[in-house]
Enzyme design. Structure first.
Site, mmCIF file in Angstrom:
data_model
loop_
_atom_site.group_PDB
_atom_site.id
_atom_site.type_symbol
_atom_site.label_atom_id
_atom_site.label_comp_id
_atom_site.label_asym_id
_atom_site.label_seq_id
_atom_site.Cartn_x
_atom_site.Cartn_y
_atom_site.Cartn_z
ATOM 1 N N ASP A 10 0.850 -1.192 0.000
ATOM 2 C CA ASP A 10 0.000 0.000 0.000
ATOM 3 C C ASP A 10 0.886 1.242 0.000
ATOM 4 O O ASP A 10 1.647 1.464 0.945
ATOM 5 C CB ASP A 10 -0.896 -0.013 1.241
ATOM 6 N N ASP A 49 -2.763 2.697 -6.192
ATOM 7 C CA ASP A 49 -1.883 2.813 -5.026
ATOM 8 C C ASP A 49 -1.763 1.554 -4.169
ATOM 9 O O ASP A 49 -1.140 1.589 -3.110
ATOM 10 C CB ASP A 49 -2.338 3.976 -4.141
ATOM 11 N N GLU A 50 -2.350 0.442 -4.598
ATOM 12 C CA GLU A 50 -2.223 -0.775 -3.802
ATOM 13 C C GLU A 50 -2.242 -2.016 -4.680
ATOM 14 O O GLU A 50 -2.887 -2.042 -5.731
ATOM 15 C CB GLU A 50 -3.324 -0.857 -2.743
#
Length: 301
Positions: free
Chosen positions: A12, A103-104
């Site tokens: 993350d 973003d992850e």
């Protein structure tokens, strides 16, 4: 059933959108800053979070909490470019990693750990260092037997940290038992309020009050809660899961304040772009597309 045979890592990125802007303007690192505007913000840096500013918060409320807040306009082309750099690093450890957004990502590192003969903590440190060196951004990692637990773990030592949960039933049950239900992916503010009203505050309550929950919720929701309370999540290799896939989706939760007209269309466009990117990465094509809207009273249209 519980599967403890695989090791998943959730990577993350730390305040990703804000961090990308800070690379261009380093001064933004030390002043309260949020990405978005007065209608809605997508994320905030840690200087702003000290004032209570959070993701998915209306900007006008954020300004009341932090009058000196600086707004930065979203730049998704820039985010996608930086996300590709991050993914190039992750692909070295699991070529079939699952991108859950810009973003992850989820990595099945089972084979990587066996081939290299290293521990999960050591591998997580290596991945975090590689991401930082090649993108100048930090990330946090969670490692566990399934994707749900790995995601929860990645949030425990943010920013720029990691948490490894042993692949043992006892360790999983001790970890999940006293975990606040809000930490479970999919349980938001509204669901939390309803569950707390039923006497459910920690994950062990999801099991001890299973009889009550089975009468209040649908069979699907009840099963989801019960699995969460037992620390059971998806752990299948990507190929097995993708073969049975019937659909793919992308959704966001919004505040109603100020989200209409052009602003609403802009946010819907962002969701569609994210979904299209996920489909492209997985080599998927769609026959049908559906827009789903869930109201605060859980009515779906």
């Amino acid at each position: 059933s519980r599967d403890l045979s695989r090791t998943w890592m959730h990577v993350d990125m730390d305040m990703f959108y804000a961090a990308v802007h800070i690379l261009d303007e380093p001064r933004l690192a030390t002043v309260p800053m949020a990405v978005g505007g007065k209608s809605m913000i997508s994320t905030a840096n840690y200087a702003a979070r000290k004032f209570g500013v959070r993701s998915a918060m209306p900007g006008f409320i954020a300004l009341k909490l932090c009058p000196q807040l600086t707004f930065v306009k979203s730049d998704f082309a820039k985010y996608r470019a930086k996300a590709e750099q991050v993914r190039a690093v992750l692909a070295r450890y699991d070529p079939r990693f699952i991108a859950a957004g810009l973003d992850e990502s989820y990595l099945d590192v089972t084979a990587c750990l066996e081939e290299r003969g290293v521990g999960a903590a050591e591998l997580a440190e290596e991945i975090r260092a590689a991401v930082a060196a090649e993108t100048q951004l930090t990330c946090s990692c969670g490692v566990a037997a399934n994707r749900m637990l790995a995601k929860i773990c990645s949030d425990l030592n943010k920013p720029d940290g990691q948490y490894v949960l042993a692949n043992e039933r006892g360790a999983v049950m001790r970890f999940i038992s006293d975990l606040p239900i809000r930490k479970v992916p999919g349980i938001g503010k509204v669901s939390e309020k309803v569950l707390v009203g039923l006497g459910v505050r920690v994950c062990s309550d999801l099991v001890s009050k299973a009889g009550l929950l089975s009468h209040v919720y649908s069979a699907t929701a009840f099963e989801s809660f019960l699995r969460a309370g037992l620390g059971i999540g998806s752990s299948e290799p990507v190929g097995d899961e993708e073969e049975a896939r019937k659909g793919i989706s992308c959704e966001r939760t919004f505040s109603a304040a100020g989200l209409e007209g052009a602003r609403l269309e802009e946010r819907l466009g962002e969701i569609v772009a994210t979904l299209a990117k996920q489909m492209q990465e997985k080599g998927l094509r769609a026959r049908h597309m559906t827009v789903k809207m869930k109201r605060v009273d859980f009515v779906i249209k």
